[in-house]
Scaffold this motif. Structure first.
Motif, PDB file in Angstrom:
ATOM      1  N   GLY A  32       0.797  -1.220   0.000  1.00 43.24           N
ATOM      2  CA  GLY A  32       0.000   0.000   0.000  1.00 43.24           C
ATOM      3  C   GLY A  32       0.827   1.266   0.000  1.00 43.24           C
ATOM      4  O   GLY A  32       0.287   2.358  -0.176  1.00 43.24           O
ATOM      5  N   GLY A  33       2.140   1.154   0.182  1.00 44.90           N
ATOM      6  CA  GLY A  33       3.003   2.325   0.151  1.00 44.90           C
ATOM      7  C   GLY A  33       3.187   2.831  -1.270  1.00 44.90           C
ATOM      8  O   GLY A  33       3.066   2.083  -2.237  1.00 44.90           O
ATOM      9  N   TYR A  34       3.476   4.111  -1.394  1.00 41.46           N
ATOM     10  CA  TYR A  34       3.720   4.707  -2.707  1.00 41.46           C
ATOM     11  C   TYR A  34       5.027   5.473  -2.668  1.00 41.46           C
ATOM     12  O   TYR A  34       5.234   6.331  -1.792  1.00 41.46           O
ATOM     13  CB  TYR A  34       2.581   5.656  -3.107  1.00 41.46           C
ATOM     14  CG  TYR A  34       2.803   6.296  -4.457  1.00 41.46           C
ATOM     15  CD1 TYR A  34       2.521   5.600  -5.626  1.00 41.46           C
ATOM     16  CD2 TYR A  34       3.330   7.578  -4.563  1.00 41.46           C
ATOM     17  CE1 TYR A  34       2.749   6.172  -6.877  1.00 41.46           C
ATOM     18  CE2 TYR A  34       3.557   8.153  -5.805  1.00 41.46           C
ATOM     19  CZ  TYR A  34       3.264   7.441  -6.958  1.00 41.46           C
ATOM     20  OH  TYR A  34       3.497   8.006  -8.190  1.00 41.46           O
ATOM     21  N   HIS A  35       5.911   5.162  -3.633  1.00 37.72           N
ATOM     22  CA  HIS A  35       7.227   5.803  -3.660  1.00 37.72           C
ATOM     23  C   HIS A  35       7.563   6.405  -5.014  1.00 37.72           C
ATOM     24  O   HIS A  35       8.649   6.958  -5.177  1.00 37.72           O
ATOM     25  CB  HIS A  35       8.299   4.794  -3.249  1.00 37.72           C
ATOM     26  CG  HIS A  35       8.080   4.206  -1.902  1.00 37.72           C
ATOM     27  ND1 HIS A  35       8.381   4.888  -0.732  1.00 37.72           N
ATOM     28  CD2 HIS A  35       7.541   3.026  -1.521  1.00 37.72           C
ATOM     29  CE1 HIS A  35       8.061   4.140   0.308  1.00 37.72           C
ATOM     30  NE2 HIS A  35       7.541   3.008  -0.137  1.00 37.72           N
ATOM     31  N   GLY A  36       6.634   6.316  -5.981  1.00 44.42           N
ATOM     32  CA  GLY A  36       6.888   6.918  -7.276  1.00 44.42           C
ATOM     33  C   GLY A  36       6.711   5.912  -8.397  1.00 44.42           C
ATOM     34  O   GLY A  36       6.379   4.742  -8.173  1.00 44.42           O
ATOM     35  N   THR A  37       6.976   6.357  -9.624  1.00 45.61           N
ATOM     36  CA  THR A  37       6.806   5.506 -10.800  1.00 45.61           C
ATOM     37  C   THR A  37       8.040   5.497 -11.700  1.00 45.61           C
ATOM     38  O   THR A  37       7.936   5.234 -12.903  1.00 45.61           O
ATOM     39  CB  THR A  37       5.561   5.941 -11.610  1.00 45.61           C
ATOM     40  OG1 THR A  37       5.629   7.343 -11.880  1.00 45.61           O
ATOM     41  CG2 THR A  37       4.282   5.635 -10.850  1.00 45.61           C
ATOM     42  N   MET A  38       9.216   5.824 -11.164  1.00 46.47           N
ATOM     43  CA  MET A  38      10.452   5.506 -11.863  1.00 46.47           C
ATOM     44  C   MET A  38      10.628   3.982 -11.788  1.00 46.47           C
ATOM     45  O   MET A  38       9.895   3.305 -11.065  1.00 46.47           O
ATOM     46  CB  MET A  38      11.647   6.204 -11.213  1.00 46.47           C
ATOM     47  CG  MET A  38      11.483   7.681 -10.994  1.00 46.47           C
ATOM     48  SD  MET A  38      11.350   8.592 -12.532  1.00 46.47           S
ATOM     49  CE  MET A  38      10.095   9.777 -12.124  1.00 46.47           C
ATOM     50  N   TYR A  39      11.590   3.423 -12.481  1.00 49.17           N
ATOM     51  CA  TYR A  39      11.664   1.964 -12.501  1.00 49.17           C
ATOM     52  C   TYR A  39      11.941   1.366 -11.122  1.00 49.17           C
ATOM     53  O   TYR A  39      11.334   0.356 -10.742  1.00 49.17           O
ATOM     54  CB  TYR A  39      12.672   1.473 -13.542  1.00 49.17           C
ATOM     55  CG  TYR A  39      11.972   1.022 -14.801  1.00 49.17           C
ATOM     56  CD1 TYR A  39      11.537  -0.280 -14.948  1.00 49.17           C
ATOM     57  CD2 TYR A  39      11.693   1.925 -15.817  1.00 49.17           C
ATOM     58  CE1 TYR A  39      10.854  -0.685 -16.093  1.00 49.17           C
ATOM     59  CE2 TYR A  39      11.016   1.546 -16.954  1.00 49.17           C
ATOM     60  CZ  TYR A  39      10.602   0.233 -17.092  1.00 49.17           C
ATOM     61  OH  TYR A  39       9.913  -0.161 -18.215  1.00 49.17           O
ATOM     62  N   GLY A  40      12.832   1.969 -10.366  1.00 47.45           N
ATOM     63  CA  GLY A  40      13.083   1.452  -9.025  1.00 47.45           C
ATOM     64  C   GLY A  40      11.941   1.729  -8.077  1.00 47.45           C
ATOM     65  O   GLY A  40      11.431   0.827  -7.391  1.00 47.45           O
ATOM     66  N   SER A  41      11.508   2.982  -8.022  1.00 47.19           N
ATOM     67  CA  SER A  41      10.432   3.354  -7.108  1.00 47.19           C
ATOM     68  C   SER A  41       9.112   2.716  -7.499  1.00 47.19           C
ATOM     69  O   SER A  41       8.269   2.430  -6.640  1.00 47.19           O
ATOM     70  CB  SER A  41      10.288   4.880  -7.042  1.00 47.19           C
ATOM     71  OG  SER A  41      10.033   5.440  -8.318  1.00 47.19           O
ATOM     72  N   HIS A  42       8.903   2.468  -8.789  1.00 49.62           N
ATOM     73  CA  HIS A  42       7.702   1.781  -9.251  1.00 49.62           C
ATOM     74  C   HIS A  42       7.685   0.349  -8.720  1.00 49.62           C
ATOM     75  O   HIS A  42       6.638  -0.168  -8.298  1.00 49.62           O
ATOM     76  CB  HIS A  42       7.671   1.777 -10.778  1.00 49.62           C
ATOM     77  CG  HIS A  42       6.303   1.626 -11.363  1.00 49.62           C
ATOM     78  ND1 HIS A  42       6.006   1.978 -12.652  1.00 49.62           N
ATOM     79  CD2 HIS A  42       5.140   1.158 -10.852  1.00 49.62           C
ATOM     80  CE1 HIS A  42       4.730   1.740 -12.913  1.00 49.62           C
ATOM     81  NE2 HIS A  42       4.180   1.232 -11.829  1.00 49.62           N
ATOM     82  N   ALA A  43       8.847  -0.290  -8.717  1.00 50.84           N
ATOM     83  CA  ALA A  43       8.945  -1.630  -8.148  1.00 50.84           C
ATOM     84  C   ALA A  43       8.675  -1.613  -6.646  1.00 50.84           C
ATOM     85  O   ALA A  43       8.058  -2.536  -6.098  1.00 50.84           O
ATOM     86  CB  ALA A  43      10.337  -2.208  -8.424  1.00 50.84           C
TER      87      ALA A  43
END
Length: 419
Positions: free
Chosen positions: A139-150
């Motif tokens: 449920g956490g959200y850290h972004g949608t770059m490739y690492g943060s999306h993962a």
């Protein structure tokens, strides 16, 4: 088939068409103006970014001076004074006993990518690559770059983008850390870092004291790094300057972005504690990460101006007072049955939404509720079966009343339309 406007907006279907009442043309104070001439009160601080209000003159003047005095300076292989001064100001704000160095980035998502790289390099060069797993919260959200999306813990079409999650794990945030401990018993020697939001941006779920205490104790036992993603909670949002200020021990890396420049510039920062910073210095290691627009003079000037403005308004006491008013509003909505749950902390709360038969609202139903509230003059943030309120710190009692009235009318209209 005719195509929509050339602009492809975020997080909506590609065929979305926008009427003039949805196209923003200006913003001042706590209100946004639209192309049809209407204005709406923004109860989201511009997606958490603008706690000092739109068009803050101190920040605008600082950015203007920096763009005239040094329109662009890079941090690739050389420093500049603007970034040095902003780094010192951030370390002083966050406590020099907790943090030593600052790495600039351009967004929360990019900063989370950098934090994952930093943790993995730390262990790779310290112990030969035995630790590569990064653990996030479901449920956490850290972004949608490739690492943060993962790392983001919701279903955000990761499989469609072939996002690599082989070295990422997710655990619950609502069980006081039991699932995290179970994971560590199985894979603790392979875990590089655990990344947490003190209050999850999606749903405004605050980590319990029991979870935080267990997280800190597990770090002592298993040795992993703790990364605190304070993109949403930094700069007074929860009542203290940083949400992690109340933790018994500091995280190893702290990520800041939203509110960092009051929305004036795309910016983020990683504050790195002594454990990691000293090891890089001792080993003479190079962190291979750079972003062309990170830490520019204008970004640095905006950061310093924001810090000065936060001190001027005594942000902690201001935010606590506003949080109390926001809590009273939320409690009245709950007691009247308008909403079904209150989550969050301080000036960052979520309000649960359910249908008449007590089923959680779907994502589409939440968006329809948000649109109905907007038609009543107030902008709120959609969450999972909820709406979120993240007001700027200058909100008045009258504006809070306006928010409550719009929520009551908007939700009633949305419910009537779905009947």
């Amino acid at each position: 088939m005719s195509l929509p406007h050339a602009l492809w907006t975020s997080m909506l279907p590609a065929d979305e068409i926008f009427t003039h009442d949805r196209v923003a043309v200006g913003a001042a104070g706590n209100r946004i103006e639209f192309a049809d001439g209407s204005t709406r009160l923004c109860a989201t601080s511009g997606l958490w970014n603008v706690p000092l209000g739109f068009g803050n003159p101190a920040v605008a003047d600082a950015v203007d001076r920096a763009t005239r005095d040094a329109s662009y300076l890079s941090l690739f292989r050389a420093p500049h004074r603007y970034a040095q001064d902003a780094s010192e100001a951030l370390i002083e704000l966050a406590d020099p006993s907790r943090y030593r160095r600052v790495i600039f980035s351009t967004s929360g998502g990019a900063a989370n990518d950098a934090a994952m790289k930093l943790a993995r390099q730390y262990w790779s060069q310290k112990s030969g690559g035995s630790r590569s797993i990064v653990v996030g919260l479901r449920g956490g959200y850290h972004g949608t770059m490739y690492g943060s999306h993962a790392l983001s813990g919701d279903d955000l079409l990761q499989s469609a983008y072939f996002v690599d999650r082989r070295a990422v794990r997710h655990v619950s945030h609502s069980d006081d850390g039991e699932e995290l401990e179970t994971l560590l018993k199985r894979e603790g020697s392979r875990v590089a870092s655990v990344v947490v939001e003190p209050v999850l941006g999606s749903g405004a779920y605050a980590l319990s004291e029991a979870f935080i205490d267990r997280l800190l104790a597990l770090r002592e036992e298993y040795g992993f790094l703790i990364v605190a993603d304070e993109v949403a909670t930094g700069f007074g949002r929860t009542g203290t300057m940083l949400a992690t200020d109340t933790w018994a021990a500091a995280p190893d890396v702290l990520i800041l972005s939203k509110a960092l420049t009051n929305g004036a510039m795309g910016a983020a920062a990683l504050l790195v504690g002594d454990r990691v910073a000293s090891e890089f210095v001792r080993g003479g290691w190079t962190f291979v990460h750079g972003e062309t627009q990170a830490g520019t003079p204008a970004c640095a000037a905006a950061i310093i101006a924001v810090i000065e403005e936060l001190r001027r308004i005594d942000v902690e006491s201001t935010a606590r007072a506003l949080g109390a008013g926001l809590g009273e509003l939320a409690t009245s909505l709950l007691s009247d049955g308008v909403v079904t749950e209150i989550t969050g902390r301080g000036c960052f709360i979520g309000l649960g939404l359910r249908t008449e038969d007590q089923a959680p609202l779907s994502g589409a139903e939440v968006l329809r509720a948000v649109a109905a509230i907007a038609r009543n003059g107030v902008l709120v943030q959609p969450g999972p079966s909820s709406i979120e309120l993240i007001p700027a710190y200058g909100f008045t009692a009258d504006e809070l009343h306006e928010v409550g009235a719009a929520i009551r009318s908007g939700l009633a209209q949305a419910q009537e339309a779905s009947a």
